[in-house]
Design an enzyme around this catalytic site. Structure first.
Site, PDB file in Angstrom:
ATOM      1  N   GLU A 207       0.982  -1.260  -0.042  1.00 22.78           N
ATOM      2  CA  GLU A 207       0.013   0.012  -0.034  1.00 22.78           C
ATOM      3  C   GLU A 207       0.908   1.267  -0.091  1.00 22.78           C
ATOM      4  O   GLU A 207       1.524   1.561   0.972  1.00 22.78           O
ATOM      5  CB  GLU A 207      -1.048  -0.334   1.304  1.00 22.78           C
ATOM      6  CG  GLU A 207      -1.907  -0.953   1.124  1.00 22.78           C
ATOM      7  CD  GLU A 207      -3.062  -0.955   0.418  1.00 22.78           C
ATOM      8  OE1 GLU A 207      -3.455   0.137  -0.205  1.00 22.78           O
ATOM      9  OE2 GLU A 207      -3.613  -1.923   0.149  1.00 22.78           O
ATOM     10  N   CYS A 241      -2.249   9.366   2.695  1.00 24.18           N
ATOM     11  CA  CYS A 241      -1.745   8.598   1.464  1.00 24.18           C
ATOM     12  C   CYS A 241      -2.743   9.410   0.140  1.00 24.18           C
ATOM     13  O   CYS A 241      -2.281   9.399  -0.897  1.00 24.18           O
ATOM     14  CB  CYS A 241      -1.606   7.363   1.382  1.00 24.18           C
ATOM     15  SG  CYS A 241      -3.200   6.675   2.124  1.00 24.18           S
TER      16      CYS A 241
HETATM   17  P1  NAD Z   1       8.106   4.708   5.056  1.00 25.41           P
HETATM   18  O1  NAD Z   1       8.168   3.889   3.741  1.00 25.41           O
HETATM   19  O2  NAD Z   1       8.894   5.552   5.448  1.00 25.41           O
HETATM   20  O3  NAD Z   1       7.783   3.895   6.163  1.00 25.41           O
HETATM   21  C1  NAD Z   1       6.982   2.694   6.358  1.00 25.41           C
HETATM   22  C2  NAD Z   1       7.579   1.481   7.345  1.00 25.41           C
HETATM   23  O4  NAD Z   1       8.670   1.093   6.671  1.00 25.41           O
HETATM   24  C3  NAD Z   1       7.722   1.890   8.722  1.00 25.41           C
HETATM   25  O5  NAD Z   1       7.398   1.022   9.669  1.00 25.41           O
HETATM   26  C4  NAD Z   1       9.532   2.120   8.576  1.00 25.41           C
HETATM   27  O6  NAD Z   1       9.913   1.563   9.922  1.00 25.41           O
HETATM   28  C5  NAD Z   1       9.683   1.095   7.561  1.00 25.41           C
HETATM   29  N1  NAD Z   1      11.019   1.344   6.891  1.00 25.41           N
HETATM   30  C6  NAD Z   1      11.457   2.630   6.575  1.00 25.41           C
HETATM   31  N2  NAD Z   1      12.633   2.484   5.797  1.00 25.41           N
HETATM   32  C7  NAD Z   1      12.816   1.340   5.896  1.00 25.41           C
HETATM   33  C8  NAD Z   1      14.087   0.448   5.116  1.00 25.41           C
HETATM   34  N3  NAD Z   1      14.953   1.311   4.543  1.00 25.41           N
HETATM   35  N4  NAD Z   1      13.851  -0.729   5.191  1.00 25.41           N
HETATM   36  C9  NAD Z   1      13.017  -1.533   5.809  1.00 25.41           C
HETATM   37  N5  NAD Z   1      11.960  -0.723   6.348  1.00 25.41           N
HETATM   38  C10 NAD Z   1      11.716   0.547   6.360  1.00 25.41           C
HETATM   39  O7  NAD Z   1       6.646   5.527   4.868  1.00 25.41           O
HETATM   40  P2  NAD Z   1       6.001   6.568   5.913  1.00 25.41           P
HETATM   41  O8  NAD Z   1       6.796   7.763   5.769  1.00 25.41           O
HETATM   42  O9  NAD Z   1       5.774   5.820   7.369  1.00 25.41           O
HETATM   43  O10 NAD Z   1       4.607   6.870   5.272  1.00 25.41           O
HETATM   44  C11 NAD Z   1       4.390   7.838   4.343  1.00 25.41           C
HETATM   45  C12 NAD Z   1       4.189   7.069   2.939  1.00 25.41           C
HETATM   46  O11 NAD Z   1       3.282   6.187   3.242  1.00 25.41           O
HETATM   47  C13 NAD Z   1       3.645   8.116   2.024  1.00 25.41           C
HETATM   48  O12 NAD Z   1       4.349   7.754   0.780  1.00 25.41           O
HETATM   49  C14 NAD Z   1       2.331   7.721   1.761  1.00 25.41           C
HETATM   50  O13 NAD Z   1       1.537   7.775   0.613  1.00 25.41           O
HETATM   51  C15 NAD Z   1       2.221   6.294   1.926  1.00 25.41           C
HETATM   52  N6  NAD Z   1       0.895   5.502   2.591  1.00 25.41           N
HETATM   53  C16 NAD Z   1       0.458   4.680   1.903  1.00 25.41           C
HETATM   54  C17 NAD Z   1      -0.977   4.399   2.216  1.00 25.41           C
HETATM   55  C18 NAD Z   1      -1.759   3.442   1.599  1.00 25.41           C
HETATM   56  O14 NAD Z   1      -2.871   2.954   2.209  1.00 25.41           O
HETATM   57  N7  NAD Z   1      -1.567   3.191   0.453  1.00 25.41           N
HETATM   58  C19 NAD Z   1      -1.349   4.731   3.737  1.00 25.41           C
HETATM   59  C20 NAD Z   1      -0.603   5.585   4.363  1.00 25.41           C
HETATM   60  C21 NAD Z   1       0.840   6.068   3.883  1.00 25.41           C
END
Ligand code: NAD
Length: 461
Positions: A207, A241
């Site tokens: 997602e 998002c």
């Molecule tokens: P993110 O990708 O930075 O983090 C998400 C998760 O991934 C966290 O639990 C984090 O600890 C982990 N993570 C971060 N870097 C990592 C790495 N290098 N290796 C492994 N795991 C890692 O996202 P965010 O900043 O928490 O959320 C914002 C983004 O998420 C935006 O792009 C938004 O559009 C998207 N989003 C999508 C939805 C959806 O339902 N499609 C919902 C909410 C947010």
């Protein structure tokens, strides 16, 4: 982490999670645990980003309770083997599709709706009969701790476990073999997750995000369009998002539309102190957003306070695709409004970009609506509203292409954590000799006839 996953695997292999009665009991447990901890969950999110109780209930808990309620009501139906027709070569026989839990799952949550986006997938995992390791986002530390507390009190870690932490912990988790990974987060991290999953051939739901556009046609009700869009953009300070990323408004109504947008922003008393608005998640994101601001293109708002992680609801105009604000997903309270005069040009422009997670079109014209919906590929969206499609659990939620893969909510959530096992069942009563060698001339001619009938569409086998 390795030991934890092994423990969950043993637990899953013991078949305890499979009976429907067990799953219903666990959903009930989750519901009771959440009910009992609402005050703590509320306090944690207020402490992390200043989110008020109204928004916490509406944007976090409502959807999770709805998922639990519907899963408990529908689980019997979702999990029942479904009979399908049997083909001519196999008759007499029965053919059934049996949902079965994928097994040990990993749910990785983002920070922006820390409860909803971690728990709603978990409901799907429980309903499907999986075990789960839940990894909340470290960027909301109090919410992560509150979630861990709720889940640890309610469940044994053999079944549902929480691993708190950031990149090192997630990386360690991703080295393990899971039977399903459900990730919500950014596109770049989505790629990392997908690659890690590929090593174990683990199925994923991703997602992700992207720049979700809005198109406002001149025949729309401008006041109501502005009202709905302002709500959708500035709820959670734009850290949604599916928030409208930018608006294309028809040039003939741009001025009137902008005036209504400003009126709406002023009417809603957006401030962190009064619970009508939230902070930006951290300093790094505040600075990222501030770098997108450009005083010469600010139509409204534009003020900020980096220490307090505050950015006022901001409208930008006269922006082009070369501006920083158009180069990446904004994910904050800045709304660029671009003008257009030719819908086909807008559609072509959107189609040049990665497929968005959401798209919103405002018009009274059914032909225009149909054109937009059929010509542009995107995850999901609304006609004459924004963001609210996520609130209808009956609409599967997910992206397409760069904005994600897979979908969830209610039945789709159950399906995301299930495998559909196809079974052909026969008894020992009859057996035609037809498929067995020797292939006599009669059999060859007979089957040639069958093939011809199918090939010409004249009959079925
Ligand atoms: P993110 O990708 O930075 O983090 C998400 C998760 O991934 C966290 O639990 C984090 O600890 C982990 N993570 C971060 N870097 C990592 C790495 N290098 N290796 C492994 N795991 C890692 O996202 P965010 O900043 O928490 O959320 C914002 C983004 O998420 C935006 O792009 C938004 O559009 C998207 N989003 C999508 C939805 C959806 O339902 N499609 C919902 C909410 C947010």
């Amino acid at each position: 982490v390795k030991e934890l996953v092994e423990k969950q695997r043993r637990y899953f292999q013991s078949n305890v999670t499979k009976p429907i009665a067990f799953r219903l009991e666990q959903l009930q447990k989750l519901r009771s645990a959440l009910r009992a901890s609402e005050a703590e969950l509320d306090a944690a999110i207020r402490a992390d980003v200043g989110k008020g109780s109204f928004e916490t209930r509406m944007t976090e808990l409502y959807l999770v309770y709805d998922e639990i309620l519907v899963a408990m009501r529908e689980l019997g139906d979702w999990s029942a083997p479904r009979g399908v027709e049997t083909d001519g070569l196999n008759a007499p026989a029965t053919s059934t599709i049996r949902p079965e839990p994928l097994g040990v799952s990993l749910v990785i949550g983002p920070w922006n709706y820390p409860y909803q986006l971690t728990l709603a997938p978990l409901v799907g995992a429980i309903a499907a009969g999986c075990t789960a390791v839940v990894k909340p986002s470290e960027l909301m530390p109090r919410c992560s701790a509150a979630l861990a507390d709720v889940l640890r009190k309610a469940f044994d870690e053999n079944y549902i476990a929480v691993v708190e932490g950031g990149i090192p912990e997630t990386t360690a988790l991703l080295e393990q073999k899971f039977d399903k990974i459900f990730f919500t987060g950014s596109v770049p991290v989505g790629r990392i997750i997908y690659q890690a999953a590929a090593k174990h051939l683990t199925p994923v739901t991703l997602e992700l995000g992207g720049k979700s556009p809005v198109i406002v046609l001149p025949d729309s009700d401008l006041a109501l369009t502005a009202k709905r869009l302002v709500w959708a953009k500035f709820i959670n300070a734009g850290q949604t998002c599916i928030a409208p990323d930018h608006v294309y408004v028809h040039q003939t109504v741009a001025k009137a539309f902008l005036a209504k947008v400003v009126e709406e922003i002023e009417a809603h008393d957006y401030a962190i102190e009064n619970g009508n608005y939230v902070q930006i998640v951290n300093r790094r994101n505040t600075e990222r957003l501030v770098a997108m601001l450009d005083a010469s293109k600010t139509h409204h708002g534009g003020t900020y306070d980096i220490e307090r992680r505050f950015i006022a609801p901001t409208i930008m105009t006269k922006v082009s695709w070369d501006d920083p604000v158009m180069k990446e997903e904004i994910f904050g309270p800045i709304l660029p409004v671009l003008e257009f005069d030719d819908l086909d040009v807008v559609i072509a422009r959107i189609k040049e970009q990665p497929k968005p997670l959401a798209l919103y079109v405002f018009t009274r014209d059914a032909t225009v609506t149909e054109k937009v919906l059929s010509e542009i590929s995107f995850g999901g969206g609304c006609v004459n509203d924004a963001v609210m499609h996520v609130a209808n659990g009956a609409l599967p939620f997910g992206g397409v292409g760069d904005s994600g893969t897979g979908r969830y909510h209610r039945r789709a959530g159950f399906e995301a954590f299930s495998h559909f096992k196809s079974i052909l069942a026969k008894d020992f009563a009859v057996e035609s000799d037809f498929k067995y060698a020797p292939y006599t001339a009669e059999k060859v001619a007979g089957f040639a006839e069958v093939v011809a009938a199918i090939a010409t569409g004249d009959g079925e086998a």
